[in-house]
Design an enzyme around this catalytic site. Structure first.
Site, PDB file in Angstrom:
ATOM      1  NE  ARG A  27      -1.695   1.528   3.896  1.00  0.00           N
ATOM      2  CZ  ARG A  27      -3.015   1.979   3.622  1.00  0.00           C
ATOM      3  NH1 ARG A  27      -3.931   1.082   3.221  1.00  0.00           N
ATOM      4  NH2 ARG A  27      -3.382   3.260   3.496  1.00  0.00           N
ATOM      5  CE1 TYR A  64       8.259  -3.650  -1.490  1.00  0.00           C
ATOM      6  CE2 TYR A  64       8.944  -3.398   0.831  1.00  0.00           C
ATOM      7  CZ  TYR A  64       8.387  -4.066  -0.142  1.00  0.00           C
ATOM      8  OH  TYR A  64       8.357  -5.405  -0.168  1.00  0.00           O
ATOM      9  CG  HIS A 122      12.545  -7.478  -3.635  1.00  0.00           C
ATOM     10  ND1 HIS A 122      12.082  -6.307  -3.479  1.00  0.00           N
ATOM     11  CD2 HIS A 122      11.580  -8.140  -3.227  1.00  0.00           C
ATOM     12  CE1 HIS A 122      10.926  -6.203  -2.787  1.00  0.00           C
ATOM     13  NE2 HIS A 122      10.603  -7.273  -2.780  1.00  0.00           N
TER      14      HIS A 122
END
EC number: 1.2.1.-
Length: 312
Positions: A27, A64, A122
């Site tokens: 989010r 992010y 990642h």
């Protein structure tokens, strides 16, 4: 009510809080890192979490673009650094830095800390053509960060069995963690990965563990899985999210979750104030496997495994 905190023990003997209550991706993800995109809301959520008892587990990543918010929150908290467990990830697919070492140096500077508690690759998609180093060389870079103390633990994310096998062939330091999408409706991101990690003493971390609740509709209420989760919620006087997160931990998996609601953050940190029986864990597992697979991420690449993977 007394506070309960649990930990998993990694294959190097280090302890890790058994839930990450502040994931700064999903989010909070953004396409650029500028003053205009700075999220005061995320800072507030992290600061709130850092006021809770126990060691607070925060999950960050290069992709992010939320390092400024994490750094700001860390500068505002009175909680000592050794009471914060900070995870970060090198994201080879977006080429924001030249190597894991370069990525971590930039991250540490932006977050205002000397080390991270866990550093992950990642994804396995590292190549000479794009990144200037192979997957095996990237892992060697990770090992140097571990030996230097800049990363107290190292691991991977979104790795399939064959990716881990490549790493293990050259590893001096075995990955401590593999963070993958994991929920009752996706119990193997790729075929056999959960069992492989268990057999090789690599802790599975789960992102999107609450996918079933995120995608739940009113029509789903009568489905056996949701009926049973509701039954357990009423039995233990806990939210349905807490029931699913507790199931994740009972499977030996560490859930990574987040919320903009303070009560839900508190509920996650207090997850270990109740327990599920072995029979209840098994039934959630079985009902989850009977449900149609739900994959929220990496559908283009891993969607072909949706049904086959759940049978492994």
């Amino acid at each position: 009510m007394s506070f309960h905190q649990q930990f998993f023990t990694l294959n190097n003997g280090n302890k890790i809080p058994a839930i990450a209550i502040i994931g700064t991706g999903t989010r909070w993800y953004k396409n650029e890192e500028t003053d205009a995109t700075f999220s005061n809301s995320l800072v507030e959520q992290i600061v709130y979490a850092l006021k809770l008892p126990g060691i607070i587990h925060i999950d960050a990543a290069e992709i992010y673009r939320t390092y400024p918010e994490v750094g700001k929150a860390l500068s505002l908290t009175e909680k000592p650094r050794n009471a914060i467990f900070l995870t970060d990830k090198y994201s080879p697919q977006i080429k924001m830095s030249d190597s894991p070492a370069d990525g971590l140096d930039l991250a540490l500077k932006k977050m205002g800390t000397d080390y991270v508690d866990l550093y992950l690759l990642h994804s396995p998609f590292v190549s000479k053509e794009v990144n200037g180093l192979s997957l095996e060389e990237a892992w060697k870079d990770m090992e140097q960060l571990y030996k230097s103390g800049k990363a107290k633990n190292i691991g991977v994310s979104n790795f399939a069995v064959e990716d881990l096998q490549r790493i293990l062939k050259v590893a001096e330091v075995k990955p401590q963690v593999n963070q993958i999408e994991f929920s009752p409706f996706l119990q193997n991101q790729t075929p056999g990965i959960y069992k492989f990690c268990q057999e090789h003493d690599i802790l599975v971390e789960a992102y999107s563990p609450l996918g079933p609740l995120q995608k739940k509709t009113a029509q789903d209420d009568s489905q056996p899985f949701f009926e049973y989760v509701k039954e357990l919620s009423e039995k233990y006087i806990k939210s349905e999210a807490q029931i699913i997160l507790r199931w994740v931990t009972k499977r030996g998996v560490l859930p990574v979750t987040t919320s903009s609601k303070p009560q839900r953050i508190s509920d996650a940190q207090n997850l270990f104030s109740f327990d599920l029986t072995a029979e209840e864990v098994d039934k959630i597992t079985e009902l989850g496997l009977e449900h149609e697979p739900l994959r929220l991420y990496w559908n283009k690449l891993y969607g072909k495994y949706n049904y086959a993977a759940q049978k492994v």
